[in-house]
Structure formats: structure tokens, C-alpha cells
Design a protein around this motif. Structure first.
Motif, PDB file in Angstrom:
ATOM      1  N   ASP A 206       2.428  10.483  -0.245  1.00  0.00           N
ATOM      2  CA  ASP A 206       2.059  11.002   0.819  1.00  0.00           C
ATOM      3  C   ASP A 206       3.080  12.151   1.903  1.00  0.00           C
ATOM      4  OD1 ASP A 206       0.517  11.624   3.467  1.00  0.00           O
ATOM      5  OD2 ASP A 206       0.452   9.350   3.976  1.00  0.00           O
TER       6      ASP A 206
ATOM      7  N   ARG B 148       2.137   3.873   7.409  1.00  0.00           N
ATOM      8  CA  ARG B 148       1.045   3.942   6.799  1.00  0.00           C
ATOM      9  C   ARG B 148       0.956   5.337   7.339  1.00  0.00           C
ATOM     10  NH1 ARG B 148      -2.113   4.455   2.058  1.00  0.00           N
ATOM     11  NH2 ARG B 148      -4.601   4.466   2.279  1.00  0.00           N
TER      12      ARG B 148
ATOM     13  N   GLU C 158       0.938  -1.416   0.106  1.00  0.00           N
ATOM     14  CA  GLU C 158      -0.044  -0.173  -0.142  1.00  0.00           C
ATOM     15  C   GLU C 158       1.166   1.452  -0.178  1.00  0.00           C
ATOM     16  OE1 GLU C 158      -2.518   0.322   3.634  1.00  0.00           O
ATOM     17  OE2 GLU C 158      -2.816  -1.858   3.366  1.00  0.00           O
ATOM     18  N   GLN C 159       0.354   2.297  -0.668  1.00  0.00           N
ATOM     19  CA  GLN C 159       0.628   3.772  -0.481  1.00  0.00           C
ATOM     20  C   GLN C 159       0.980   3.257   1.676  1.00  0.00           C
ATOM     21  OE1 GLN C 159      -0.718   7.127  -1.931  1.00  0.00           O
ATOM     22  NE2 GLN C 159      -0.500   6.483  -3.823  1.00  0.00           N
ATOM     23  N   THR C 160       2.482   4.422   1.174  1.00  0.00           N
ATOM     24  CA  THR C 160       3.270   4.080   2.578  1.00  0.00           C
ATOM     25  C   THR C 160       3.433   6.274   2.917  1.00  0.00           C
ATOM     26  OG1 THR C 160       5.394   3.618   2.522  1.00  0.00           O
ATOM     27  CG2 THR C 160       3.708   2.112   3.626  1.00  0.00           C
ATOM     28  N   THR C 161       3.883   6.453   3.935  1.00  0.00           N
ATOM     29  CA  THR C 161       3.946   7.971   4.482  1.00  0.00           C
ATOM     30  C   THR C 161       5.614   8.867   4.336  1.00  0.00           C
ATOM     31  OG1 THR C 161       2.099   7.690   5.382  1.00  0.00           O
ATOM     32  CG2 THR C 161       3.437   9.715   6.019  1.00  0.00           C
TER      33      THR C 161
END
Lengths: 209, 209
Positions: A171, A206, A143-146
Motif C-alpha cells: 500500500d 494503515r 497487518e499490511q500498513t501504508t
């Protein structure tokens, strides 16, 4: 952009080719270019190796990819005046084994130590919160993480933000002062324990808000 | 289960009723039950207030919801021998303003200080990584997020894990030693800066691996 990556360990080995794939003009700084060129990991690359004293001359952006325990010493030989310095290092102390402790924390950070040693540099802390493979390829996670960016200079933060964006980061949480690096570096004691617990360094947080 | 919640600040005010809603028999420990009963936030509740000396007598599980700066002093009056102690506190020092620093870190933690002061207690660190409202209602965030449990005693960890599960936590990452609390408490310097940056405490990390 002309990027100088300081450090020839696993982080430098990952960042330098990744920045070149993005189309940047990349040189790599090392204490002894001749000795580094003979190392197996560098013998097969045509990335230019330069001494610390020469590496940053034409650079638009310098990346500190040295180990946190030697960063101040290595950077002391690099001319950082006026340069954006992206500091991805962590002040980890492995002298008592695993998990490491931090050599600086809480009321100070390695990023701030570097800034004080180079008052004319525009230091930005980023990418230190993930392993090298994730730094340059956030898409390898499910998944997209930060990712975080901290620094006092808005234009320097923007340069780094653009670079992160080009690497695939979406992000991006920005802190407007370099002392936020204290928080970013103090994430490491949890990060190293998660690495031990999960059996992999391929993870990230995330931020859900 | 009989649960004693120590502390009548915002964390205790959130945890005690939440545990009762789950069907547990809850008592609240405070230095001066008479004085606490007169405070507006407690006047309207029928949660039993007990002195520190009496609160844990019949408890199956004790929760340290006092401020980290007074935890050791408050718990000194509580009989924790043989009890599971769920420590949700953080060693935050606000004496120099915001952001706070930590009174203990890196080579020690508040959870370990509590364990050393109460060798017969079965200390488990958990929930300190989120704000009170999220502790008891992880579903208030837009996505499932991650919570951590650290402790030396496997059965004590299991009790806490069950309680977290009942509160709605699904992604529970367990550390088998209490010293992992160092990592959990050192997340706070980043947490407080994120709170300042995001303008809310309603956030948490989701561990992506």
C-alpha cells in the motif's frame, strides 16, 4: 541498481544490508571510512565504505540515512547532480529532550531544504514515517500498513516506488510534489509520542478508506 | 449527560444531533441564536440554541466545535470553570489557500492555548484527527480505525473515552498529558494532503502494532 547509502547510524545499518539482500550493489558513505570501519557494527560487514566525496560517483540512487540534524552538512559533500535522492531522514531536535521538536515544519521541510541545496538532485521523500526495521520489513507488523512517497520527479518517484515494492510494501500512497514532505515529517510528533505510549517503535499506520 | 456543543458549522451540525441520538441532553452555543435559527441548516432542527454566555451553565461536558481560527475568541465568552471541555478543533490557517498551514504547532497547541485561557477547565483533545462524519460514525469506514484522547485530567479523559465508546469507537489510544495535542494537531498537514490525494475526507488511520 547501484545504491549509495549515506549515514552509518542505525538507519544506514539497517538499509544498506537490506538493499544488498535485494541484489543491489551497495556502498555506504561516511565522513571517515577508516574510523567507521573500526566501529563494532561495521567491523563485521564487508559493505564497502566510501568517503562522502566518492560514494555517489557511480550511484543510480542515493539514500540519505543521516540524522536530520546533520543531513544538509553531510550531503553538501556528496555529488547528487542528476541522482535520485531518497530522503528517509527527519528534522528532529532532541536538544530539549523527549519528545523532540522539529527544526523545520509547516511551510517548509527538510526534504525541500535538501532539494534547494541540490537543485539538480531528484529528491524523493519516503520511509521517514516508520522505524528502520519496518522500513525494510513491513511484514514484521501484523497487518499490511501504508507507506508514502513524495517528490516532484515522476521517474524518481517510480524508482523509489519499485524499491519499496521490492522491500515488501504494497500500500504505497504517492504525492506528486515534494512539499508533501511537510505532512510526512509533521507525522513525527505523533509518531514519537505513540512510540513512548506503546513502548515500541514497531508500529505503523494503515490508511483505511 | 448534558452536553453543550459550541459552534454551528459542519462539525457542530454533525456532533449535536449525534450526541442527542445517544440520549444526551444537548444544547448548541452560537454567537447570535436568533440569526443562527434562521439559517437553513438550523431552521429544521429543534436543538436548543443558546448564546455563548448561557450555553454552558448546566453542562456536564462542553464541546469546542468552532473553527480553530475563532476558538479562543468564542470560548472567551463561555464559562468553562470545572467543566470537561472536549476540543475537536484544529488550528488551520487557510489564508494562503490549500493546503492550510497551522497557526500553532510543535512547541504548543491550540488545545494548550485553550487550557491556558481557561485554567479551571478540564481540556481533553480528541476527534480532531478525522472528519465530522467519521467522528460520530466510525463504522462508516471499511475497518475499525484508531482515535486518540489527550488530556491532563484522568476523569475528564474517562468521560470523553466513554462518549467515544458510545459513538462506536473501539480502538482508543489515550495520552495522559494535554501536550500530546501537539502531535494530534500536527497530523493535520498529512491529513489534508491525503484528503486532496484521495478525493475524500472519509478515511482514517488504523494503528497497527
Amino acid at each position: 541498481m547501484r545504491i549509495a547509502v549515506i549515514g552509518t547510524g542505525s538507519v544506514g545499518q539497517t538499509l544498506a544490508p537490506a538493499f544488498r539482500r535485494l541484489g543491489h550493489d551497495v556502498v555506504v558513505g561516511t565522513r571517515d571510512p577508516g574510523a567507521t570501519a573500526e566501529r563494532e557494527e561495521w567491523a563485521s560487514t564487508d559493505l564497502p565504505l566510501r568517503s562522502y566525496a566518492e560514494v555517489a560517483t557511480d550511484a543510480d540512487l542515493v539514500v540519505n540515512a543521516t540524522g536530520g540534524d546533520v543531513s544538509l552538512e553531510a550531503l553538501a559533500e556528496v555529488d547528487l547532480d542528476g541522482k535520485v535522492l531518497l530522503d528517509v531522514s527527519n528534522p528532529l531536535d532532541f536538544s530539549a529532550g523527549f519528545p523532540p521538536t522539529l527544526t523545520v515544519k509547516d511551510t517548509d521541510s527538510l526534504a525541500e531544504q535538501i532539494q534547494r541545496a541540490h537543485p539538480e538532485a531528484r529528491v524523493v521523500k519516503a520511509l521517514n514515517t516508520v522505524t528502520a526495521a519496518v522500513m525494510v520489513d513491513p511484514g514484521r507488523l501484523a497487518e499490511q500498513t501504508t507507506i508514502f512517497v513524495a517528490g516532484d520527479d515522476p521517474l524518481a518517484r517510480e524508482s523509489v516506488r519499485q524499491l519499496l515494492s521490492d522491500l515488501g510494501w504494497v500500500d504505497i500512497v504517492e504525492f506528486p510534489t515534494l512539499d508533501a514532505a511537510r505532512g510526512l515529517e509533521m507525522w513525527l510528533p505523533l509518531w514519537v509520542r505513540l512510540m513512548g505510549n506503546l513502548g515500541t517503535a514497531d508500529f505503523n499506520l494503515r490508511l483505511v478508506r
